[in-house]
Design a protein around this motif. Sequence first.
Motif, short mmCIF file in Angstrom:
data_model
loop_
_atom_site.label_atom_id
_atom_site.label_comp_id
_atom_site.label_asym_id
_atom_site.label_seq_id
_atom_site.Cartn_x
_atom_site.Cartn_y
_atom_site.Cartn_z
N TYR A 140 -56.54 98.89 -46.68
CA TYR A 140 -55.76 98.86 -45.44
C TYR A 140 -55.03 97.52 -45.30
N ASN A 144 -50.97 96.80 -45.06
CA ASN A 144 -50.45 96.16 -43.85
C ASN A 144 -50.34 94.64 -44.04
N TYR A 147 -48.53 91.86 -41.54
CA TYR A 147 -48.98 91.46 -40.21
C TYR A 147 -49.22 89.96 -40.18
N MET A 153 -55.32 93.07 -35.21
CA MET A 153 -55.27 94.17 -36.17
C MET A 153 -56.66 94.79 -36.26
#
Length: 509
Positions: A140, A144, A147, A153
């Motif tokens: 994950y 991502n 970010y 998050m």
Amino acid sequence: MVACLILTAAAQIGMNMYSGAMDSFFGSGETKLVSTDGGKEMDAEYYDYSCSTAEEAKELSAKVNNEVVGEGVTLLKNEDNALPLAEGAKITFLGVNALHYVIGPANDPYNNENAVSLKDGFEAAGYSVNPTVWDYYDRYSEINSSYTFDELMEIDPAQYSTELTDSYKDYSDAAVVVLRRSTGEGTDPSKDMGAAENNRTKLSLSATELELLSHACQNFNKVVVLVMSPNTMELGFLSDGSNYTDPYTGKTYDFGNIKAALWAGGLGLSGAQTLAEILNGTINPSGRLVDTYARDLKADPTYQNVGLYEYTNTTTQEGVGNTEEFYCSTGQAFTVEYEEGIYVGYRYYETAAYEASVGNYEGFDYDKAVIYPFGYGLSYTTFDMEYEGTPFFDEETDEFVFNVKVTNTGKTAGKQVVQIHCNAPYSYDSSVEKAQVVLCGFAKTGGIEPGESEEIEVRADRDYITSYDYKDAKCYILDEGDYNFYLSDNSHSWFDIDEKDASKCYTYQ
């Protein structure tokens, strides 16, 4: 080629600028200490850097890093002696922030090859870490990767697959949930995260974090929360247990399985294993909180003045004053009002507690307003403290001297932090504002074995109990009257100490 030349030139400039410090650090060249006029009286200490290589310097840095973590991590909650965990415990880290814990301001260990991950640190300390969940968070994080570290998050646990949740059963000794906030210069936490988050502050738990904790409590009998934030957070969920109500939505949660919690701040590059050793009891936690943790930050007086307030009645720098004081690089001018005066942090909450106790502050309930007081911290053992002999004022040094006997009354070796809080005489007719108590001295013992005692000396400079008279004397003053010095565990200990108990309270006139 051009970029390489520029980089080389920049490196040479930097090395020339700091060549003296670099030579001293790596053990080459000569270092000459020159004292200026009057310098011999200054409080200065010089350190001899004995490292001859960068690798040695890194090792020494890691050693200091780990010592700071070992002394500073604070045990907030430990119901049913949930900690320390058993040797070789099989645990599951829950929350993607386990991979993005705080190592320092706006610094993400996930993107730092020198940082020890929580997984590596805990495995080095003998734990078995759930690899299925960890790998899921790793994938994950890669997806991502754009970010920024100051963003929140977290993954809604409703998205977890059956394969993921089935992996819990083999790593069910404890779920370790990491709650992270990272702020720094230019990244102040938001006072209002918008309608999507029900206008909660960034220092409260997000809706997704609340669901994560609920998921943990539904799937594990023992949940350990790690609070990794340099800022205070709203931690009412730790004290309310099975009956917590989110103040922003009214939704209730059963957090009864949160058995333990620790404040871990920032771990630095190498502190992950030290944190693991605290959880398994190799190190007995002895840190104390340096802030008051309030239930509702919006009810704190300082909240009203927090923000970026811009002057709107000036378009030029002329007539405003020193440019550096008022303007940033964009040409804008900002201001902050400190209307609360001295009543910041524990100075407000302890004063409010006293005023409420004598009927002057209707509606204020300290036990509801404060989750953890300034100076708070638990241990895997227990201690008893008392003044050894009568404290006294040393006229030669202008210090109050307290000899304190600390006895370990538990079953595990540990360290205690001795705190002295002073209550000064106060008149409502005076223009001089005073807090109910102020911290004027503290010291930490060495490791004390069960049943053993240590006598420790705490000194408090007289200046620490003075108050500033801005109207009349225009200097710091000491009013006539009784000064009560409370032997304390935290800033709120005074509330339960009898002023006639000479073992806990010393009165100086």
